[in-house]
Design a protein around this motif. Structure first.
Motif, PDB file in Angstrom:
ATOM      1  N   VAL A   6      34.570  46.411  40.215  1.00 32.63           N
ATOM      2  CA  VAL A   6      33.556  47.172  39.481  1.00 32.63           C
ATOM      3  C   VAL A   6      32.546  47.659  40.503  1.00 32.63           C
ATOM      4  O   VAL A   6      31.971  46.862  41.249  1.00 32.63           O
ATOM      5  N   SER A   7      32.322  48.960  40.536  1.00 27.77           N
ATOM      6  CA  SER A   7      31.417  49.554  41.523  1.00 27.77           C
ATOM      7  C   SER A   7      29.953  49.381  41.115  1.00 27.77           C
ATOM      8  O   SER A   7      29.654  49.091  39.948  1.00 27.77           O
ATOM      9  N   PRO A   8      29.047  49.611  42.065  1.00 29.14           N
ATOM     10  CA  PRO A   8      27.614  49.552  41.740  1.00 29.14           C
ATOM     11  C   PRO A   8      27.172  50.593  40.716  1.00 29.14           C
ATOM     12  O   PRO A   8      26.060  50.525  40.202  1.00 29.14           O
ATOM     13  N   ALA A   9      28.045  51.541  40.377  1.00 27.14           N
ATOM     14  CA  ALA A   9      27.720  52.544  39.359  1.00 27.14           C
ATOM     15  C   ALA A   9      27.643  51.931  37.964  1.00 27.14           C
ATOM     16  O   ALA A   9      27.128  52.552  37.041  1.00 27.14           O
ATOM     17  N   CYS A  10      28.117  50.698  37.809  1.00 27.04           N
ATOM     18  CA  CYS A  10      28.113  50.019  36.513  1.00 27.04           C
ATOM     19  C   CYS A  10      26.698  49.953  35.943  1.00 27.04           C
ATOM     20  O   CYS A  10      25.753  49.583  36.640  1.00 27.04           O
ATOM     21  N   HIS A  23      38.790  39.394  31.250  1.00 23.68           N
ATOM     22  CA  HIS A  23      38.856  40.045  32.562  1.00 23.68           C
ATOM     23  C   HIS A  23      37.513  40.555  33.073  1.00 23.68           C
ATOM     24  O   HIS A  23      37.399  40.896  34.257  1.00 23.68           O
ATOM     25  N   PHE A  24      36.508  40.623  32.200  1.00 25.32           N
ATOM     26  CA  PHE A  24      35.195  41.120  32.602  1.00 25.32           C
ATOM     27  C   PHE A  24      34.105  40.300  31.937  1.00 25.32           C
ATOM     28  O   PHE A  24      34.256  39.861  30.802  1.00 25.32           O
ATOM     29  N   ALA A  25      33.013  40.122  32.641  1.00 27.38           N
ATOM     30  CA  ALA A  25      31.847  39.428  32.088  1.00 27.38           C
ATOM     31  C   ALA A  25      30.597  40.095  32.642  1.00 27.38           C
ATOM     32  O   ALA A  25      30.585  40.574  33.777  1.00 27.38           O
ATOM     33  N   SER A  32      28.728  44.396  34.965  1.00 30.26           N
ATOM     34  CA  SER A  32      30.021  43.778  34.739  1.00 30.26           C
ATOM     35  C   SER A  32      30.622  43.291  36.052  1.00 30.26           C
ATOM     36  O   SER A  32      30.433  43.907  37.107  1.00 30.26           O
ATOM     37  N   HIS A  33      31.359  42.180  35.936  1.00 29.29           N
ATOM     38  CA  HIS A  33      32.070  41.621  37.089  1.00 29.29           C
ATOM     39  C   HIS A  33      33.414  41.096  36.616  1.00 29.29           C
ATOM     40  O   HIS A  33      33.495  40.490  35.541  1.00 29.29           O
ATOM     41  N   PRO A  34      34.478  41.309  37.418  1.00 30.47           N
ATOM     42  CA  PRO A  34      35.748  40.681  37.070  1.00 30.47           C
ATOM     43  C   PRO A  34      35.674  39.206  37.477  1.00 30.47           C
ATOM     44  O   PRO A  34      35.357  38.903  38.622  1.00 30.47           O
ATOM     45  N   PRO A  35      35.915  38.270  36.541  1.00 31.20           N
ATOM     46  CA  PRO A  35      35.815  36.854  36.875  1.00 31.20           C
ATOM     47  C   PRO A  35      36.830  36.404  37.924  1.00 31.20           C
ATOM     48  O   PRO A  35      36.573  35.476  38.664  1.00 31.20           O
ATOM     49  N   ALA A  36      37.976  37.060  37.979  1.00 30.65           N
ATOM     50  CA  ALA A  36      39.007  36.682  38.945  1.00 30.65           C
ATOM     51  C   ALA A  36      39.782  37.920  39.363  1.00 30.65           C
ATOM     52  O   ALA A  36      39.919  38.860  38.603  1.00 30.65           O
ATOM     53  N   THR A  37      40.243  37.898  40.581  1.00 31.10           N
ATOM     54  CA  THR A  37      41.121  38.950  41.071  1.00 31.10           C
ATOM     55  C   THR A  37      41.895  38.372  42.244  1.00 31.10           C
ATOM     56  O   THR A  37      41.326  37.574  42.995  1.00 31.10           O
ATOM     57  N   GLU A  55      32.905  55.200  34.723  1.00 34.39           N
ATOM     58  CA  GLU A  55      34.127  55.180  35.527  1.00 34.39           C
ATOM     59  C   GLU A  55      33.957  54.263  36.737  1.00 34.39           C
ATOM     60  O   GLU A  55      34.346  54.577  37.852  1.00 34.39           O
ATOM     61  N   ALA A  56      33.355  53.093  36.486  1.00 34.34           N
ATOM     62  CA  ALA A  56      33.020  52.158  37.560  1.00 34.34           C
ATOM     63  C   ALA A  56      34.117  51.137  37.854  1.00 34.34           C
ATOM     64  O   ALA A  56      34.005  50.382  38.813  1.00 34.34           O
ATOM     65  N   ILE A  57      35.167  51.115  37.055  1.00 37.05           N
ATOM     66  CA  ILE A  57      36.229  50.117  37.231  1.00 37.05           C
ATOM     67  C   ILE A  57      37.393  50.727  37.992  1.00 37.05           C
ATOM     68  O   ILE A  57      37.912  51.778  37.624  1.00 37.05           O
ATOM     69  N   THR A  58      37.809  50.027  39.046  1.00 30.12           N
ATOM     70  CA  THR A  58      38.953  50.440  39.839  1.00 30.12           C
ATOM     71  C   THR A  58      40.022  49.373  39.738  1.00 30.12           C
ATOM     72  O   THR A  58      39.735  48.183  39.895  1.00 30.12           O
ATOM     73  N   VAL A  59      41.248  49.802  39.492  1.00 30.99           N
ATOM     74  CA  VAL A  59      42.381  48.888  39.416  1.00 30.99           C
ATOM     75  C   VAL A  59      43.397  49.331  40.455  1.00 30.99           C
ATOM     76  O   VAL A  59      43.809  50.491  40.473  1.00 30.99           O
ATOM     77  N   THR A  60      43.772  48.409  41.344  1.00 27.55           N
ATOM     78  CA  THR A  60      44.750  48.721  42.384  1.00 27.55           C
ATOM     79  C   THR A  60      45.845  47.666  42.407  1.00 27.55           C
ATOM     80  O   THR A  60      45.620  46.511  42.041  1.00 27.55           O
TER      81      THR A  60
END
Length: 72
Positions: A6-10, A23-25, A32-37, A55-60
């Protein structure tokens, strides 16, 4: 496996935490932060990414680094 960031744009709208609570908290900073990755692939993550108003979430892909399109 996917890496989720999650980018600082959140702006902390909570849409992601509401649609994919496993997946998010929302953290103490109000964002927002992903609890695990990395995480196992899950359509809920892609839905949360597609719904993010900033559009702050990136999934790779964790192995290749390839961007996973949230609009699949």
């Amino acid at each position: 496996m996917w890496n989720v960031a999650v980018s600082p744009a959140c702006i902390g709208s909570g849409v992601c935490a509401g649609s994919a609570p496993g997946h998010f908290a929302i953290g103490a900073d109000g964002r927002s932060h992903p609890p695990a990755t990395p995480v196992d692939p899950d359509d809920a993550i892609l839905g949360a990414a597609a719904s993010c108003p900033m559009e702050a979430i990136t999934v790779t892909d964790a192995d290749t680094g390839t961007h996973v399109d949230p609009f699949i």
